[in-house]
Design an enzyme around this catalytic site. Structure first.
Site, PDB file in Angstrom:
ATOM      1  N   HIS A   1       0.781  -1.245   0.035  1.00  0.00           N
ATOM      2  CA  HIS A   1       0.140   0.011   0.174  1.00  0.00           C
ATOM      3  C   HIS A   1       0.768   1.294  -0.057  1.00  0.00           C
ATOM      4  O   HIS A   1       0.399   2.375  -0.068  1.00  0.00           O
ATOM      5  CB  HIS A   1      -1.089   0.039   1.256  1.00  0.00           C
ATOM      6  CG  HIS A   1      -2.379   0.436   0.812  1.00  0.00           C
ATOM      7  ND1 HIS A   1      -3.415   0.245   1.529  1.00  0.00           N
ATOM      8  CD2 HIS A   1      -2.594   1.228  -0.372  1.00  0.00           C
ATOM      9  CE1 HIS A   1      -4.452   0.844   0.960  1.00  0.00           C
ATOM     10  NE2 HIS A   1      -4.054   1.572  -0.297  1.00  0.00           N
TER      11      HIS A   1
ATOM     12  N   ASP B   1     -10.273  -0.380   3.356  1.00  0.00           N
ATOM     13  CA  ASP B   1      -9.243  -0.767   3.960  1.00  0.00           C
ATOM     14  C   ASP B   1      -9.420  -1.445   5.365  1.00  0.00           C
ATOM     15  O   ASP B   1     -10.406  -0.861   6.074  1.00  0.00           O
ATOM     16  CB  ASP B   1      -7.983   0.148   4.155  1.00  0.00           C
ATOM     17  CG  ASP B   1      -6.692  -0.290   4.232  1.00  0.00           C
ATOM     18  OD1 ASP B   1      -6.272  -1.388   5.085  1.00  0.00           O
ATOM     19  OD2 ASP B   1      -5.535   0.104   3.882  1.00  0.00           O
TER      20      ASP B   1
ATOM     21  N   HIS C   1      -7.237  -0.608   7.621  1.00  0.00           N
ATOM     22  CA  HIS C   1      -6.298   0.165   8.293  1.00  0.00           C
ATOM     23  C   HIS C   1      -6.528   1.565   7.660  1.00  0.00           C
ATOM     24  O   HIS C   1      -6.641   1.541   6.560  1.00  0.00           O
ATOM     25  CB  HIS C   1      -4.837  -0.293   7.923  1.00  0.00           C
ATOM     26  CG  HIS C   1      -4.734  -1.687   8.427  1.00  0.00           C
ATOM     27  ND1 HIS C   1      -4.635  -2.810   7.583  1.00  0.00           N
ATOM     28  CD2 HIS C   1      -4.189  -2.424   9.639  1.00  0.00           C
ATOM     29  CE1 HIS C   1      -4.476  -3.894   8.395  1.00  0.00           C
ATOM     30  NE2 HIS C   1      -4.239  -3.585   9.432  1.00  0.00           N
TER      31      HIS C   1
ATOM     32  N   ASP D   1      -3.759   3.610   7.522  1.00  0.00           N
ATOM     33  CA  ASP D   1      -2.668   3.989   6.812  1.00  0.00           C
ATOM     34  C   ASP D   1      -2.287   5.525   6.898  1.00  0.00           C
ATOM     35  O   ASP D   1      -2.162   6.019   6.115  1.00  0.00           O
ATOM     36  CB  ASP D   1      -2.670   3.510   5.412  1.00  0.00           C
ATOM     37  CG  ASP D   1      -2.738   2.018   5.494  1.00  0.00           C
ATOM     38  OD1 ASP D   1      -2.387   1.432   6.321  1.00  0.00           O
ATOM     39  OD2 ASP D   1      -2.859   1.363   4.317  1.00  0.00           O
TER      40      ASP D   1
ATOM     41  N   HIS E   1       3.828   1.230   4.540  1.00  0.00           N
ATOM     42  CA  HIS E   1       2.538   0.751   3.766  1.00  0.00           C
ATOM     43  C   HIS E   1       1.488   1.324   4.678  1.00  0.00           C
ATOM     44  O   HIS E   1       0.267   1.478   4.293  1.00  0.00           O
ATOM     45  CB  HIS E   1       2.232  -0.512   3.497  1.00  0.00           C
ATOM     46  CG  HIS E   1       2.235  -1.555   4.521  1.00  0.00           C
ATOM     47  ND1 HIS E   1       1.776  -2.967   4.382  1.00  0.00           N
ATOM     48  CD2 HIS E   1       2.611  -1.621   5.890  1.00  0.00           C
ATOM     49  CE1 HIS E   1       1.810  -3.638   5.384  1.00  0.00           C
ATOM     50  NE2 HIS E   1       2.181  -2.847   6.335  1.00  0.00           N
TER      51      HIS E   1
ATOM     52  N   ASP F   1      -7.352  -2.124  -0.542  1.00  0.00           N
ATOM     53  CA  ASP F   1      -6.569  -3.103   0.031  1.00  0.00           C
ATOM     54  C   ASP F   1      -7.176  -4.458   0.258  1.00  0.00           C
ATOM     55  O   ASP F   1      -8.462  -4.424   0.475  1.00  0.00           O
ATOM     56  CB  ASP F   1      -6.187  -2.409   1.488  1.00  0.00           C
ATOM     57  CG  ASP F   1      -5.248  -2.969   2.355  1.00  0.00           C
ATOM     58  OD1 ASP F   1      -5.094  -4.171   2.105  1.00  0.00           O
ATOM     59  OD2 ASP F   1      -4.509  -2.312   2.957  1.00  0.00           O
TER      60      ASP F   1
ATOM     61  N   ASP G   1      -7.027  -6.530   2.419  1.00  0.00           N
ATOM     62  CA  ASP G   1      -7.723  -6.664   3.805  1.00  0.00           C
ATOM     63  C   ASP G   1      -8.884  -6.085   4.141  1.00  0.00           C
ATOM     64  O   ASP G   1      -9.282  -6.029   5.310  1.00  0.00           O
ATOM     65  CB  ASP G   1      -6.367  -6.366   4.878  1.00  0.00           C
ATOM     66  CG  ASP G   1      -5.948  -5.066   4.939  1.00  0.00           C
ATOM     67  OD1 ASP G   1      -7.016  -4.144   4.842  1.00  0.00           O
ATOM     68  OD2 ASP G   1      -4.682  -4.816   5.150  1.00  0.00           O
TER      69      ASP G   1
ATOM     70  N   GLU H   1      -1.803  -4.996  -1.829  1.00  0.00           N
ATOM     71  CA  GLU H   1      -1.535  -5.693  -0.976  1.00  0.00           C
ATOM     72  C   GLU H   1      -1.725  -7.238  -0.996  1.00  0.00           C
ATOM     73  O   GLU H   1      -1.927  -8.049  -0.138  1.00  0.00           O
ATOM     74  CB  GLU H   1      -2.346  -5.293   0.546  1.00  0.00           C
ATOM     75  CG  GLU H   1      -1.685  -4.040   1.212  1.00  0.00           C
ATOM     76  CD  GLU H   1      -0.344  -3.856   1.975  1.00  0.00           C
ATOM     77  OE1 GLU H   1      -0.151  -5.202   2.469  1.00  0.00           O
ATOM     78  OE2 GLU H   1       0.296  -2.963   2.120  1.00  0.00           O
TER      79      GLU H   1
HETATM   80  N1  LIG Z   1      -1.494  -1.277   4.220  1.00  0.00           N
HETATM   81  C1  LIG Z   1      -1.581  -2.071   5.343  1.00  0.00           C
HETATM   82  N2  LIG Z   1      -1.780  -3.144   5.386  1.00  0.00           N
HETATM   83  N3  LIG Z   1      -1.051  -1.274   6.374  1.00  0.00           N
HETATM   84  C2  LIG Z   1      -1.060  -2.010   7.716  1.00  0.00           C
HETATM   85  C3  LIG Z   1      -0.692  -0.797   8.686  1.00  0.00           C
HETATM   86  C4  LIG Z   1      -0.606  -1.854  10.033  1.00  0.00           C
HETATM   87  C5  LIG Z   1      -0.069  -0.625  11.313  1.00  0.00           C
HETATM   88  N4  LIG Z   1      -1.217   0.324  11.488  1.00  0.00           N
HETATM   89  C6  LIG Z   1       1.080  -0.078  10.817  1.00  0.00           C
HETATM   90  O1  LIG Z   1       1.299   1.433  10.672  1.00  0.00           O
HETATM   91  O2  LIG Z   1       2.040  -0.579  11.001  1.00  0.00           O
HETATM   92 MN   LIG Z   2      -3.722  -0.292   3.464  1.00  0.00          MN
HETATM   93 MN   LIG Z   3      -4.666  -2.829   5.446  1.00  0.00          MN
END
Ligand SMILES: NC(=[NH2+])NCCC[C@H](N)C(=O)O
Ligand SMILES: [Mn+2]
Ligand SMILES: [Mn+2]
Length: 311
Positions: free
Chosen positions: A101, A128, A130, A132, A145, A231, A233, A276
């Site tokens: 990402h 997503d 998350h 991010d 990411h 994403d 996820d 991702e």
């Molecule tokens: N694009 C993603 N899968 N991001 C996951 C981020 C997980 C966590 N919030 C971090 O900053 O490390």
């Molecule tokens: Mn993401």
């Molecule tokens: Mn994610």
């Protein structure tokens, strides 16, 4: 736009330097193998696959615990931001085949530049688990990411990867749906900057259609362009297991398709990231196929003709 036959540019971004584990670099190959180009062409669009970007590290930076693999992330961001801008400027709709990402640092920056050149505001729909929205200062992991939204909104704490006069996205023009994992400092940043977050609870309580309508109304009312960043996820791990950062309780197959169908009907989508996907963790290509099917819905595949549905 995604509606009438579009010209689509597929941009392969075989990059995994922003993720905590390897595998996303194989994402573009898996998406191609799942037939993404053919599927879009079958829907009547003109599709040009420009292949994978050649990515180099930006050697003036150093990798640190706060921003892991920064030289590679910075080099990718520069190349992809140019490629995305160029594809949009020649009248095509860029579709990024990721890649982790962090690639949205490049794709969204390129689209922000394009939107500014045609004097329209850019909106971002972030699908997503998350947010991010970490910066190198706030991130608990240092994995970049987890930082792209903060980067393209211009938050402090990043080194100068793109020219100082780069175009940014306003945090209030970023809509996030599906969120169910936010870090402590990240939560404060979201509140402070006014990112518009619809978490899983909002989907449970309101239904996905009401939320998407609200997002699309905002874009249409200001004659904006919409970048969609998907994403893997975002989806529940049962639907799409091929991703390194699964979080239980994600969007269902139908919720995801409904979003894509509504986006298609809106005609405001100008660009798309598919990110991702980690084929090493996937179950016999299942997640790659789901991503291709969702992309098909975004580009006009539907169950029935509108005319053949009861009013
Ligand atoms: N694009 C993603 N899968 N991001 C996951 C981020 C997980 C966590 N919030 C971090 O900053 O490390
Ligand atoms: Mn993401
Ligand atoms: Mn994610």
């Amino acid at each position: 736009m995604t509606q009438s036959p579009a010209s689509i540019t597929l941009i392969g971004v075989p990059f995994e330097g922003g993720a905590g584990r390897g595998g996303c670099a194989m994402g573009p190959a898996a998406l191609r193998l799942s037939g993404i180009a053919e599927t879009l062409a079958d829907l009547g669009h003109t599709v040009v696959d420009q292949g994978d970007l050649v990515l180099d590290a930006a050697s003036e930076f150093e990798s640190t615990a706060a921003a892991k693999e920064l030289p590679r992330v910075a080099g990718m961001t520069r190349v992809l931001s140019e490629a995305t801008y160029a594809a949009a400027a020649k009248g095509t709709l860029p579709v990024m085949l990721g890649g982790d990402h962090s690639l949205s640092m490049g794709s969204v920056s390129g689209m922000a530049r394009y939107a500014a050149s045609v004097k329209r505001p850019l909106f971002v729909l972030w699908l997503d688990a998350h947010a991010d929205f970490n910066t190198p200062t706030s991130s608990p992991s240092g994995n970049m990411h987890g930082m792209p939204v903060a980067f393209f909104c211009g938050l402090d704490g990043f080194p100068q990867i793109l020219p100082a006069e780069r175009d940014l996205v306003m945090p209030k023009n970023v809509f996030q749906i599906g969120i169910r994992s936010v870090d402590t400092n990240e939560r404060d940043l979201i509140g402070k900057h006014g990112v518009q977050v619809f978490d899983m609870r909002a989907i449970d309580e309101n239904g996905i259609a009401a939320i998407v309508r609200q997002v699309l109304r905002a874009v249409v009312e200001s004659d904006g362009l919409l970048h969609v960043s998907l994403d893997v996820d975002f989806l529940d791990p049962e639907v799409a297991p091929g991703v390194g950062t699964t979080v239980p309780g994600g969007a269902t197959f139908r919720e995801a398709h409904l979003i894509m169908e509504m986006l298609h009907d809106s005609g405001v989508v100008a660009s798309l990231d598919i990110v991702e996907l980690n084929p090493f963790l996937d179950d016999r290509g299942k997640s790659a196929r789901v991503m291709t099917e969702l992309t098909a819905s975004l580009f006009g595949r539907r169950i029935l003709d509108r005319q053949t549905q009861p009013a």
